[in-house]
Design a protein around this motif. Structure first.
Motif, mmCIF file in Angstrom:
data_model
loop_
_atom_site.group_PDB
_atom_site.id
_atom_site.type_symbol
_atom_site.label_atom_id
_atom_site.label_comp_id
_atom_site.label_asym_id
_atom_site.label_seq_id
_atom_site.Cartn_x
_atom_site.Cartn_y
_atom_site.Cartn_z
ATOM 1 N N GLU A 1 -11.247 5.110 -5.143
ATOM 2 C CA GLU A 1 -10.099 4.380 -4.616
ATOM 3 C C GLU A 1 -10.099 2.953 -5.140
ATOM 4 O O GLU A 1 -11.104 2.247 -5.049
ATOM 5 C CB GLU A 1 -10.136 4.368 -3.079
ATOM 6 N N TYR B 1 2.536 10.167 2.261
ATOM 7 C CA TYR B 1 1.376 9.718 1.485
ATOM 8 C C TYR B 1 0.284 10.784 1.467
ATOM 9 O O TYR B 1 -0.260 11.117 0.410
ATOM 10 C CB TYR B 1 0.835 8.417 2.076
ATOM 11 N N ALA C 1 0.838 -1.204 0.000
ATOM 12 C CA ALA C 1 0.000 0.000 0.000
ATOM 13 C C ALA C 1 0.871 1.251 0.000
ATOM 14 O O ALA C 1 1.819 1.347 0.790
ATOM 15 C CB ALA C 1 -0.917 -0.009 1.216
ATOM 16 N N ARG D 1 -5.157 -1.203 -3.038
ATOM 17 C CA ARG D 1 -4.033 -0.724 -2.212
ATOM 18 C C ARG D 1 -4.191 0.725 -1.769
ATOM 19 O O ARG D 1 -3.279 1.301 -1.198
ATOM 20 C CB ARG D 1 -2.686 -0.920 -2.932
ATOM 21 N N GLN D 2 -5.354 1.333 -2.028
ATOM 22 C CA GLN D 2 -5.574 2.716 -1.622
ATOM 23 C C GLN D 2 -6.442 2.800 -0.367
ATOM 24 O O GLN D 2 -7.338 1.984 -0.165
ATOM 25 C CB GLN D 2 -6.248 3.499 -2.754
ATOM 26 N N ARG E 1 -1.482 12.856 -1.625
ATOM 27 C CA ARG E 1 -2.925 12.837 -1.848
ATOM 28 C C ARG E 1 -3.511 14.247 -1.864
ATOM 29 O O ARG E 1 -4.439 14.529 -2.624
ATOM 30 C CB ARG E 1 -3.610 11.988 -0.767
#
Length: 239
Positions: free
Chosen positions: A77, A133, A12, A80-81, A137
């Motif tokens: 999504e 991360y 992920a 892995r999100q 995003r």
């Protein structure tokens, strides 16, 4: 089951670069859950005590406009999100949006949000991965907002098709696609038909295949390039 959860966590993006030893305790707390199209993981305003990671399929995160007559899709999504991950890292978290399953089957991995927060906040390598991360995003969300505000539907649809349909791909319904692109179903249907007639895509039922990626790419970036050209040619203010 724990091994499969650990493998998913290791791949992920939110835990990119984390050590297996740091992820193993989280994997031991995780549980997989299968869902079908139209099921909600949570709705806007609900208490959010679980962190969800998509294993397979896709989940759409959206907010309702005032009066509940229209939806604005914030993002979709895939595997892995995280789904609304930022909220789950807040104590007494409340879902800032709703999350609904887009396709059958979809499988998600659920982790107790409190345990994840405790583990991440106490492990520097995990904390660094999570912060990086969420920074990525945020940049992606700003790009999406810019696209909704400043680009035309043809550009947005061309970009979507290039991102999601390089291989034969099952399109969402026109209503779902309209919510994702910030428009109405009738205009999505009209624009898909136009792309089909121009032989940019092959469309059979809801399965789409890109047949002219170069032209779609030109359409996807054309509006922005025209906008920049206009800026360059515009005389300075006051002249």
């Amino acid at each position: 089951m724990t091994d499969r959860a650990e493998t998913l966590l290791a791949h992920a993006p939110v835990f990119q670069g984390a050590r297996a030893a740091d992820l193993r305790p989280l994997a031991a707390l995780a549980a997989f859950r299968s869902l079908t199209r139209g099921e909600h993981l949570f709705r806007e305003g609900e208490a959010l005590d679980t962190l969800y990671l998509v294993s397979s399929g896709s989940v759409r995160v959206y907010r309702l406009a005032r009066g509940g007559t229209r939806e604005l899709t914030l993002h979709v999504e895939g595997p892995r999100q995280l789904v609304a991950g930022v909220a789950a890292f807040q104590s007494r978290a409340v879902a800032p949006a709703s999350a609904v399953v887009l396709q059958t089957p979809t499988e998600v991995l659920g982790l107790p949000a409190g345990a994840v927060r405790e583990r991440v906040f106490g492990t520097p390598a995990l904390a660094q991965a999570v912060i990086a991360y969420f920074a990525r995003r945020q940049a992606e969300l700003l790009t999406r907002v810019e696209g909704l505000v400043f680009s035309e539907l043809g550009e947005r649809l061309a970009a979507y098709l290039l991102d999601h349909a390089r291989q034969p791909h099952a399109l969402p319904t026109n209503s779902e696609l309209a919510a994702l692109l910030g428009t109405v179903p009738e205009l999505v249907s009209r624009k898909l038909g136009e792309f089909y007639r121009l032989n940019l895509i092959h469309l059979e039922r809801r399965t789409v295949r890109v047949t002219d990626p170069a032209e779609l790419a030109r359409l996807a970036r054309g509006h922005r390039e025209e906008g920049r050209a206009g800026e360059r040619s515009r005389p300075p203010s006051g002249t």
